[in-house]
Write an enzyme that holds these catalytic residues in place. Structure first.
Site, mmCIF file in Angstrom:
data_model
loop_
_atom_site.group_PDB
_atom_site.id
_atom_site.type_symbol
_atom_site.label_atom_id
_atom_site.label_comp_id
_atom_site.label_asym_id
_atom_site.label_seq_id
_atom_site.Cartn_x
_atom_site.Cartn_y
_atom_site.Cartn_z
ATOM 1 N N ARG A 45 32.799 35.933 47.137
ATOM 2 C CA ARG A 45 33.210 35.592 48.314
ATOM 3 C C ARG A 45 33.696 35.795 49.515
ATOM 4 O O ARG A 45 33.510 35.650 50.574
ATOM 5 C CB ARG A 45 35.255 36.657 48.003
ATOM 6 C CG ARG A 45 36.512 36.268 48.972
ATOM 7 C CD ARG A 45 37.617 37.588 48.383
ATOM 8 N NE ARG A 45 38.822 36.836 49.007
ATOM 9 C CZ ARG A 45 38.825 37.546 50.033
ATOM 10 N NH1 ARG A 45 37.920 38.729 50.441
ATOM 11 N NH2 ARG A 45 40.554 37.181 50.927
ATOM 12 N N HIS A 49 33.477 33.175 52.431
ATOM 13 C CA HIS A 49 33.866 33.556 54.258
ATOM 14 C C HIS A 49 32.983 32.664 55.033
ATOM 15 O O HIS A 49 33.414 32.792 56.187
ATOM 16 C CB HIS A 49 34.384 34.595 54.341
ATOM 17 C CG HIS A 49 36.257 34.735 53.706
ATOM 18 N ND1 HIS A 49 37.367 35.210 54.283
ATOM 19 C CD2 HIS A 49 35.594 34.403 51.849
ATOM 20 C CE1 HIS A 49 38.291 34.926 53.050
ATOM 21 N NE2 HIS A 49 37.861 34.188 52.229
ATOM 22 N N ASN A 77 39.357 37.677 57.359
ATOM 23 C CA ASN A 77 38.574 38.168 56.353
ATOM 24 C C ASN A 77 39.062 39.823 56.747
ATOM 25 O O ASN A 77 37.791 40.510 55.905
ATOM 26 C CB ASN A 77 37.359 38.291 57.303
ATOM 27 C CG ASN A 77 36.694 36.856 57.252
ATOM 28 O OD1 ASN A 77 36.418 36.242 56.566
ATOM 29 N ND2 ASN A 77 35.694 36.473 58.773
ATOM 30 N N HIS A 153 38.180 31.616 41.559
ATOM 31 C CA HIS A 153 38.808 32.663 41.352
ATOM 32 C C HIS A 153 39.140 33.322 40.108
ATOM 33 O O HIS A 153 39.962 33.831 39.246
ATOM 34 C CB HIS A 153 39.858 32.287 41.918
ATOM 35 C CG HIS A 153 40.461 32.775 43.096
ATOM 36 N ND1 HIS A 153 41.149 31.726 43.901
ATOM 37 C CD2 HIS A 153 39.694 33.176 44.473
ATOM 38 C CE1 HIS A 153 41.579 31.998 44.820
ATOM 39 N NE2 HIS A 153 40.221 32.743 45.626
#
Length: 286
Positions: A45, A49, A77, A153
């Site tokens: 993740r 980002h 974030n 996910h």
């Protein structure tokens, strides 16, 4: 894509300068995984980002400095974790191969290794990126994170704040999201009995720490935790419905496509050659 820069990337980039780079990264993340089963989800993740601001340049890893805001301060974030593990990897690499391996590669290699350790696919990480000398907090935002990243996910968890609206007051109706499977809804409400409670919930209730295609089978059962995820299958005539069907039926197909997408995304706006730098500390420029 930036074809000119991506052409300079190669899985063998460190073959002569730091041949054990993957082994070193693996050693650190395996130890981290012993203490935190969710570290794979956290680092991939964080890696995503970082990629979707100025590309895979480790700009997200920079702390506040010289009056410039860190990308870590952006709303999107605030829930990224795993920075201490990145620090540990960098220290290990600097001890073995000083001033050679970029911080941008740490996230890429750690993500590939951890996805594989958690049961997912493997792919050849393209190496040769350099680190950015600046952050870009204005470039952050959920709208810049493409939906294609959501298939990661399949492991990890989500904060209550991002899905609670589906449980009690969906779109101001005072009722739950009608697309939620009733049994799954009861389970979520049982863990989250009122709108003020706070907890983390697994994105995949079937295999929460494993990387597999259950993400897609959950969507077909209307058991996607996040609204943005469930829309991939439940939105009428959406092109993504066929993709969900395809990957739910064939995990190998999903794994192959995921590996290819990781390579493609890693080639976005890469810094190579004399651009950027090799940071000695991932949290600050040299």
């Amino acid at each position: 894509m930036c074809g000119a820069s991506s052409a300079q990337l190669s899985p063998a980039f460190y073959a002569n300068t730091c041949p054990n780079v993957s082994t070193i990264v693996r050693g650190v993340v395996e130890k981290a995984r012993e203490n935190d089963a969710r570290i794979g989800a956290k680092l991939i993740r964080l890696h995503f980002h970082d990629r979707f601001v100025n590309g895979c340049d480790a700009s997200l890893l920079l702390d506040d400095a010289n009056g410039k805001d860190s990308e870590k301060n952006a709303q999107s974030n605030l829930s990224t974790y795993g920075y201490a593990v990145i620090d540990d990897i960098k220290i290990a690499l600097e001890n073995a191969c000083p001033d050679i391996v970029s911080c941008a590669h740490i996230g890429a290699l750690a993500s590939q290794i951890l996805v594989s350790l958690d049961g997912g696919p493997t792919w050849e990480v393209q190496l040769g990126r350099r680190d950015s000398r600046m952050a870009n907090i204005n470039g952050t935002g959920a709208s810049r994170k493409p939906r294609e990243t959501l298939c990661a996910h399949t492991f990890g968890s989500a904060r209550r704040i991002v899905f609670s609206h589906r449980l009690y007051n969906f779109s101001g109706t005072g009722k739950p999201d009608p697309r939620l499977d009733p049994k799954y809804l009861r389970s979520l409400r049982g863990r989250c009995p009122d709108e003020n409670s706070s907890f983390l919930n697994e994105l995949d209730p079937t295999t929460p720490n494993g990387f597999d295609n259950n993400y897609f089978t959950n969507l077909k059962r209307n058991s996607g935790l996040l609204q943005t995820d469930q829309e991939l299958f439940s939105t009428p005539v959406a092109e993504t419905v066929a993709i969900v069907e395809r990957f739910a039926e064939n995990q190998s197909d999903f794994f192959e496509s995921f590996g290819k997408s990781m390579i493609k995304m890693g080639n976005i706006k890469t810094l190579t050659g004399s651009n950027g730098e090799i940071r000695l500390n991932c949290r600050k420029v040299n």
